[in-house]
Scaffold this motif. Structure first.
Motif, short mmCIF file in Angstrom:
data_model
loop_
_atom_site.label_atom_id
_atom_site.label_comp_id
_atom_site.label_asym_id
_atom_site.label_seq_id
_atom_site.Cartn_x
_atom_site.Cartn_y
_atom_site.Cartn_z
N ASP A 144 0.81 -1.22 0.00
CA ASP A 144 0.00 0.00 0.00
C ASP A 144 0.84 1.27 0.00
O ASP A 144 0.29 2.37 0.12
N ALA A 145 2.15 1.15 -0.11
CA ALA A 145 3.03 2.30 0.05
C ALA A 145 2.76 3.40 -0.98
O ALA A 145 2.67 4.58 -0.62
N LYS A 146 2.64 3.06 -2.26
CA LYS A 146 2.43 4.08 -3.30
C LYS A 146 1.11 4.81 -3.08
O LYS A 146 1.03 6.04 -3.24
N HIS A 147 0.09 4.08 -2.70
CA HIS A 147 -1.21 4.70 -2.41
C HIS A 147 -1.11 5.65 -1.23
O HIS A 147 -1.58 6.79 -1.29
N TYR A 148 -0.46 5.20 -0.15
CA TYR A 148 -0.32 6.06 1.03
C TYR A 148 0.53 7.29 0.74
O TYR A 148 0.22 8.40 1.18
N LEU A 149 1.62 7.10 -0.01
CA LEU A 149 2.48 8.23 -0.34
C LEU A 149 1.74 9.28 -1.15
O LEU A 149 1.84 10.48 -0.88
N SER A 150 1.02 8.85 -2.17
CA SER A 150 0.27 9.80 -3.02
C SER A 150 -0.72 10.60 -2.18
O SER A 150 -0.83 11.82 -2.33
N MET A 151 -1.42 9.93 -1.29
CA MET A 151 -2.37 10.62 -0.42
C MET A 151 -1.66 11.57 0.54
O MET A 151 -2.13 12.71 0.76
N TYR A 152 -0.54 11.12 1.07
CA TYR A 152 0.21 11.96 2.02
C TYR A 152 0.72 13.23 1.33
O TYR A 152 0.56 14.33 1.85
N PHE A 153 1.33 13.08 0.16
CA PHE A 153 1.87 14.23 -0.55
C PHE A 153 0.76 15.21 -0.93
O PHE A 153 0.96 16.43 -0.92
N GLU A 154 -0.41 14.69 -1.23
CA GLU A 154 -1.52 15.54 -1.67
C GLU A 154 -2.15 16.31 -0.52
O GLU A 154 -2.56 17.46 -0.68
N GLN A 155 -2.20 15.71 0.67
CA GLN A 155 -2.96 16.31 1.76
C GLN A 155 -2.13 17.03 2.82
O GLN A 155 -2.66 17.86 3.55
N CYS A 156 -0.86 16.72 2.93
CA CYS A 156 -0.10 17.16 4.11
C CYS A 156 0.22 18.66 4.14
O CYS A 156 0.57 19.20 5.19
N GLN A 157 0.15 19.34 2.99
CA GLN A 157 0.44 20.78 2.89
C GLN A 157 1.89 21.12 3.22
O GLN A 157 2.20 22.28 3.57
N GLU A 158 2.79 20.15 3.12
CA GLU A 158 4.22 20.41 3.27
C GLU A 158 4.74 20.92 1.93
O GLU A 158 4.66 20.21 0.92
#
Length: 296
Positions: free
Chosen positions: A192-206
């Protein structure tokens, strides 16, 4: 296949011992009873009763047909009784979810099974697409997914929200921006890493992660056993993204650093089953456990 109406008439005739009584009991005429018995004899190819004026005797073939018909009726009654009883504490329960959710659920599901030994719980850890595919093929009955599936094919219900965590080794030395640090550190990959990463990059506002995509990051390790994903990170190798409950179940949390993003990254969980499928009663206890553990 022998006509069940003829068989019922024949059994009633043998039980009453009289054509007139059979006709009254079945709301038929006496000639109608005689006609159905004759049709049954023709279908069997044998004489079933020997008529003697107003009485009759069973032939050997007639006795065999009578035994067959009464057994058939008993089996039908047994089937109807079985259909009417949906045991809430017995039978197979098939469920699939992510590896992190499986870690959370499995101990409690084992406790449920210990309380009801006739309940057999089969839990599979799998990615979203496999879960949906297995539900569609009726390989499993209930799934927990993070992507909303096609509502024309599935019944879905919101279950809960869970936070995703970006996890690095303890005391890691930053190398420029967070994006540069991640690229230099490398990814501990998992299903699930690619899915989690994509979501993290999109939502985290970093800011440094906004333009970063998972394929920009080299993979330094891969493991499909959730309980082992954080082990290389704890040893200083790579980073990964996992749901918070997976992090909380890791024994060496003191060797990890969790990056706090400007905005928490939240993933919504959904329960899903086949469209219009009514689950057996035994799934109610299982679903109650799931809701209790996810805090819904």
């Amino acid at each position: 296949m022998l006509n069940p109406i003829w068989l019922n008439t024949f059994v009633t005739l043998i039980n009453t011992g009289h054509f007139t009584k059979t006709a009254e009991k079945l709301f038929m005429t006496q000639p109608g009873v005689s006609q159905q018995v004759s049709k049954l004899e023709q279908a069997c190819g044998f004489t079933l009763i020997k008529r003697d004026k107003k009485s009759f005797d069973l032939t050997e073939q007639g006795r065999l047909v009578y035994d067959y018909a009464t057994t058939l009726k008993k089996n039908e009654q047994t089937l109807l009784e079985a259909l009417a009883f949906d045991n809430p504490h017995a039978g197979n329960c098939t469920i699939a979810c992510s590896g992190s959710m499986a870690l959370l659920l499995y101990p409690a599901l084992l406790d449920l099974q210990m309380s009801h030994p006739s309940l057999i719980i089969k839990l599979t850890a799998a990615p979203n697409h496999q879960i949906l595919n297995d539900i569609q093929k009726s390989n499993i009955e209930l799934g927990i997914v993070t992507d909303v599936p096609n509502m024309r094919e599935f019944d879905i219900n919101k279950l809960a929200n869970e936070e995703l965590c970006l996890v690095l080794p303890k005391n890691i030395a930053p190398t420029g921006t967070l994006a540069e640090t991640l690229i230099n550190q490398g990814l501990v990959d998992h299903p699930d890493a690619k899915h989690y990463l994509s979501m993290y990059f999109e939502q985290c506002q970093e800011p440094s992660l906004k333009k970063l995509v998972p394929t920009d990051i080299p993979v330094v390790s891969y493991i499909n056993q959730l309980s082992q994903i954080l082990s290389p990170v704890a040893k200083g190798l790579g980073f990964t993204v996992l749901p918070k409950n997976a992090l909380e179940n890791f024994a060496q949390k003191e060797l990890l650093t969790v990056i706090k993003p400007p905005t928490p990254v939240i993933e919504t969980l959904y329960t899903v089953k086949k469209k219009n499928r009514t689950l057996p009663e035994r799934y109610k206890a299982l679903i109650n456990v799931i809701h209790k553990l996810t805090g819904d």
